[in-house]
Scaffold this active site. Structure first.
Site, PDB file in Angstrom:
ATOM      1  N   TYR A   2      10.479  -2.887  -9.569  1.00  0.00           N
ATOM      2  CA  TYR A   2       9.694  -3.166  -8.364  1.00  0.00           C
ATOM      3  C   TYR A   2       9.997  -2.212  -7.205  1.00  0.00           C
ATOM      4  O   TYR A   2      11.155  -2.039  -6.824  1.00  0.00           O
ATOM      5  CB  TYR A   2       9.955  -4.607  -7.884  1.00  0.00           C
ATOM      6  N   SER A   5      11.155  -3.553   7.741  1.00  0.00           N
ATOM      7  CA  SER A   5      10.161  -3.742   6.685  1.00  0.00           C
ATOM      8  C   SER A   5       9.218  -4.906   7.016  1.00  0.00           C
ATOM      9  O   SER A   5       9.646  -5.917   7.571  1.00  0.00           O
ATOM     10  CB  SER A   5      10.870  -4.065   5.374  1.00  0.00           C
ATOM     11  N   ASP A  43       5.609   4.964   6.642  1.00  0.00           N
ATOM     12  CA  ASP A  43       6.906   4.366   6.303  1.00  0.00           C
ATOM     13  C   ASP A  43       8.122   5.256   6.578  1.00  0.00           C
ATOM     14  O   ASP A  43       9.136   4.762   7.042  1.00  0.00           O
ATOM     15  CB  ASP A  43       6.908   3.957   4.820  1.00  0.00           C
ATOM     16  N   LYS A  64      12.805   4.796  -0.955  1.00  0.00           N
ATOM     17  CA  LYS A  64      13.935   4.373  -0.123  1.00  0.00           C
ATOM     18  C   LYS A  64      15.236   5.064  -0.574  1.00  0.00           C
ATOM     19  O   LYS A  64      16.065   5.436   0.250  1.00  0.00           O
ATOM     20  CB  LYS A  64      14.107   2.864  -0.197  1.00  0.00           C
ATOM     21  N   ARG A  89      12.804  -5.673  -2.944  1.00  0.00           N
ATOM     22  CA  ARG A  89      14.037  -4.887  -2.966  1.00  0.00           C
ATOM     23  C   ARG A  89      15.226  -5.841  -2.999  1.00  0.00           C
ATOM     24  O   ARG A  89      15.224  -6.874  -2.333  1.00  0.00           O
ATOM     25  CB  ARG A  89      14.132  -3.998  -1.725  1.00  0.00           C
ATOM     26  N   ARG A 142       1.858  -5.939  -3.015  1.00  0.00           N
ATOM     27  CA  ARG A 142       1.686  -4.575  -2.481  1.00  0.00           C
ATOM     28  C   ARG A 142       0.439  -3.891  -3.000  1.00  0.00           C
ATOM     29  O   ARG A 142      -0.081  -4.232  -4.064  1.00  0.00           O
ATOM     30  CB  ARG A 142       2.896  -3.718  -2.909  1.00  0.00           C
ATOM     31  N   HIS A 151      13.237   5.630   8.911  1.00  0.00           N
ATOM     32  CA  HIS A 151      12.278   4.619   8.451  1.00  0.00           C
ATOM     33  C   HIS A 151      11.188   4.493   9.525  1.00  0.00           C
ATOM     34  O   HIS A 151      11.150   3.521  10.278  1.00  0.00           O
ATOM     35  CB  HIS A 151      13.051   3.308   8.268  1.00  0.00           C
ATOM     36  N   CYS A 173       6.838  -5.307   9.181  1.00  0.00           N
ATOM     37  CA  CYS A 173       6.571  -5.621  10.589  1.00  0.00           C
ATOM     38  C   CYS A 173       5.277  -4.957  11.044  1.00  0.00           C
ATOM     39  O   CYS A 173       5.093  -4.679  12.235  1.00  0.00           O
ATOM     40  CB  CYS A 173       7.717  -5.149  11.475  1.00  0.00           C
ATOM     41  N   ASN A 203      -2.628  -3.238  20.497  1.00  0.00           N
ATOM     42  CA  ASN A 203      -1.389  -2.486  20.694  1.00  0.00           C
ATOM     43  C   ASN A 203      -1.670  -1.082  21.244  1.00  0.00           C
ATOM     44  O   ASN A 203      -0.777  -0.412  21.755  1.00  0.00           O
ATOM     45  CB  ASN A 203      -0.586  -2.399  19.395  1.00  0.00           C
TER      46      ASN A 203
HETATM   47  C1  OXD Z   1      10.124  -1.655   2.921  1.00  0.00           C
HETATM   48  C2  OXD Z   1       8.973  -0.928   2.341  1.00  0.00           C
HETATM   49  O1  OXD Z   1      10.609  -2.615   2.316  1.00  0.00           O
HETATM   50  O2  OXD Z   1       8.482  -0.019   3.015  1.00  0.00           O
HETATM   51  O3  OXD Z   1      10.564  -1.258   4.013  1.00  0.00           O
HETATM   52  O4  OXD Z   1       8.565  -1.218   1.207  1.00  0.00           O
HETATM   53 MN    MN Z   2       9.638   0.491   4.704  1.00  0.00          MN
END
Ligand code: OXD
Ligand code: MN
Length: 611
Positions: A221, A272, A297, A230, A82, A389, A250, A274, A519
């Site tokens: 992309y 993003s 997401d 997004k 992005r 991805r 998000h 994480c 976790n």
């Molecule tokens: C991001 C995604 O960049 O979910 O947050 O692709």
């Molecule tokens: Mn995301």
């Protein structure tokens, strides 16, 4: 106005809403494609487009013995993430975009885009993609139509959304739908041969919140091009949500069932890359708990008629980061990817399957890297791009929850904010109340990852993990959260809010917490708190697990790790509050008083703790 194109070749669906047809005509006139195709969402259509892309070199078919009906796409090396610096919120007033967004006045942006879109689709086919975000017909769903000249985008949108005739039929005379125009920005002259990944150096990902439109130029992309994700489901939807009294966030969504059989639903916001997909597909290491996936997401959350906060996953697929997704770290994702998957910028194995860093502990001896070059473990580069991805349908996930398409949404019991923090932020802390939780969300900071362009590792503020995704002034977003809290309070059912950090490091620079399946111990504590089953210890920053409160049975942590995971160092926290104040000051008085008050209270508590 009609174009020869539409009357000559195009099969416009009979039941298409006139407004959509007219808009398609208008965009065709502007962009001058060679042909127009209305996307129906059928398997035959996907099949035809993937064959076409194999012929043009955009896709490589993977070995069907290993990865049936799956493909590898290699993007242009300049188009891999992005582009936040080229993402714009074009509200009428600059202050409505706020200091965390790039703002350009709508008229100015339209004047810039006009010549760029003029003739931009020459030599290409323009695809019209009707789509629904959320289960078809759900009262929480929203509709959009994306125009694109990229077949890769069409096929990806088919995985990520409910796309085609089913969505088009939802658009009738009075339905609201969001128009989104996308071009790779690479018109083809007569006789010119195409490249496998057409794109342009001139990139604009532009959003018009008042007119609820999206215009994207130059990239194919991910979030730059799959505009349902997004651009619509977060940037434009956050504006619609503000106006209609709900939240577009998000956040991943998951369902957890306790050993006693109680069902909980959690929504969790992380910046993003994480580990949202890993958390959404968590394999608990503690006995008796079950985790099921709803989304990885984006979540749309709305107070329901019963006063409870309900949420849907508006997407239909996962666009997950491949590196770090592995057999030992997320076996469920690996199972999900058995076939029907588009991989982008991962490495190719000699046997026609894919590989990326973290998929297996040991890299194969020979690969073709994401740029198509021969690769070996000695190459000194990564075989897959760090932001490579997979795009796969959510229904392929073996632990997809039976309520993931509940049109009414699932009831949210707890909300989690997380970030990637080497210092300060404890493993888990509970907010004192909704306002404190909003403050926690507003002050999330995280080390930057490869999901967007920028310096990886640099600490940046990422409020609500929405920094690149909020379509309006971020401080107003916090006010909106406070309003939603008030509404939920009137209904008497307010979800509890927590903050987590799996990424704290010890002095040796190593992670203190093993993460992944472990976790589940943190989630167990969170849900036991929701259930009123475990006590917590007061601290200046919120409620921490009481001594022995966290279930560590069978887990070996390094000596002192637990203490370091929960250490609240008043001095470094006070330094952080100074930084937070500077961050708040950017918003020119728009930070809600209740959020500013939380900062003042925190400072007071930290100072008192030193005495
Ligand atoms: C991001 C995604 O960049 O979910 O947050 O692709
Ligand atoms: Mn995301």
């Amino acid at each position: 106005m009609s174009t020869p194109l539409l009357t000559r070749d195009t099969v416009t669906p009979d039941d298409a809403d006139l407004r959509v047809v007219q808009w398609v005509e208008q965009i065709a006139e502007l962009t001058q494609p060679d042909a127009i195709e209305w996307v129906d969402g059928s398997t035959a259509e996907t099949d035809r487009l993937t064959r076409l892309m194999v012929e043009t070199g955009t896709l490589t078919r993977l070995n069907p013995e290993h990865r049936p009906y799956s493909f590898l796409a290699r993007s242009d090396p300049s188009d891999v993430a992005r582009v936040e610096s080229r993402t714009f919120i074009c509200s009428e007033r600059e202050e409505d975009a706020g200091p965390t967004n790039n703002w350009v006045a709508p008229d100015e942006m339209r004047a810039t885009l006009q010549p760029l879109f003029d003739g931009a689709m020459r030599g290409r086919t323009m695809y019209v993609i009707p789509f629904s975000m959320g289960p078809i017909g759900s009262p929480l769903a929203k509709l959009g139509v994306q125009i694109t000249d990229s077949p890769y985008v069409v096929v990806s949108m088919g995985i990520m959304t409910r796309m085609g005739t089913v969505a088009l039929r939802q658009i009738t005379e009075d339905t609201e739908w969001v128009p989104a125009v996308h071009t790779v920005g690479a018109p083809l002259l007569a006789g010119e041969t195409d490249v496998p990944w057409p794109c342009s150096d001139t990139k604009y990902i532009s959003h018009f919140p008042e007119t609820r439109e999206i215009w994207s130029h130059g990239s194919a992309y991910g979030g730059n091009a799959l505009l349902a994700k997004k651009s619509f489901a977060l940037r434009i939807a956050s504006v619609i949500a503000r106006d209609e009294g709900w939240l577009a966030e998000h956040m991943l969504l998951l369902k957890m069932t306790s050993p006693r059989g109680r069902v909980f639903h959690l929504a969790a916001a992380f910046p993003s890359a994480c580990g949202k997909t890993n958390l959404a597909m968590l394999k608990p290491t503690i006995p008796g708990w079950k985790v099921e996936t709803i989304g990885d997401d984006i979540a749309w959350l709305r107070p329901g008629p019963d006063g409870r906060l309900r949420a849907i996953n508006p997407e239909a697929g996962f666009f997950g980061v491949a590196p770090g997704t592995g057999v030992s770290t997320n076996a469920t994702a690996i199972e999900t990817l058995w076939g029907n998957t588009i991989f982008t910028n991962v490495a190719l194995r000699e046997d026609g399957d894919v590989w990326w860093e973290g998929l297996t502990d040991k890299a194969p001896d020979r690969l073709t890297d994401w740029q198509g070059n021969p690769w070996s473990p000695d190459s000194g580069t990564t075989a897959a791009h760090p932001n490579s991805r997979f795009t796969v349908a959510a229904r392929q996930c073996p632990i997809i929850s039976d309520d993931w398409e509940d049109p009414q949404g699932v009831v949210i019991d707890a909300i989690i904010f997380g970030g990637r923090r080497a210092t300060n932020a404890p493993l888990v802390v509970e907010a004192r109340d909704w306002e404190h939780g909003v403050f926690m969300g507003a002050t999330v900071s995280s080390e930057q990852t490869a999901a967007a362009e920028g310096t990886v590792g640099e600490l940046r503020r990422d409020p609500f993990a929405m920094l690149p995704f909020c379509g309006y002034n971020m401080a107003d977003h916090w006010s909106h959260w406070l309003d939603i809290g008030q509404e939920l309070r009137r209904g008497g059912r307010v979800p509890r809010i927590f903050q987590v950090n799996w990424f704290r490091k010890g002095e040796d620079g190593k992670f203190l917490w093993p993460g992944f399946g472990e976790n589940s111990r943190v989630l167990e504590w969170i849900l036991e708190r929701v259930d009123g089953r475990v006590p917590a210890a007061d601290s200046p920053i919120g409620w921490l697990p009481a001594e022995d409160g966290l279930n560590l049975d069978g887990l070996e942590l390094k000596d002192g790790a637990l203490q370091q995971l929960f250490d609240v160092n008043a001095d470094s926290w006070l330094a952080e509050t100074d930084d937070t104040q500077k961050f708040f000051d950017q918003f020119d008085g728009r930070v809600p008083a209740a959020v500013q008050k939380q900062l003042d209270v925190l400072r007071g508590r930290l100072t008192a703790s030193k005495q």
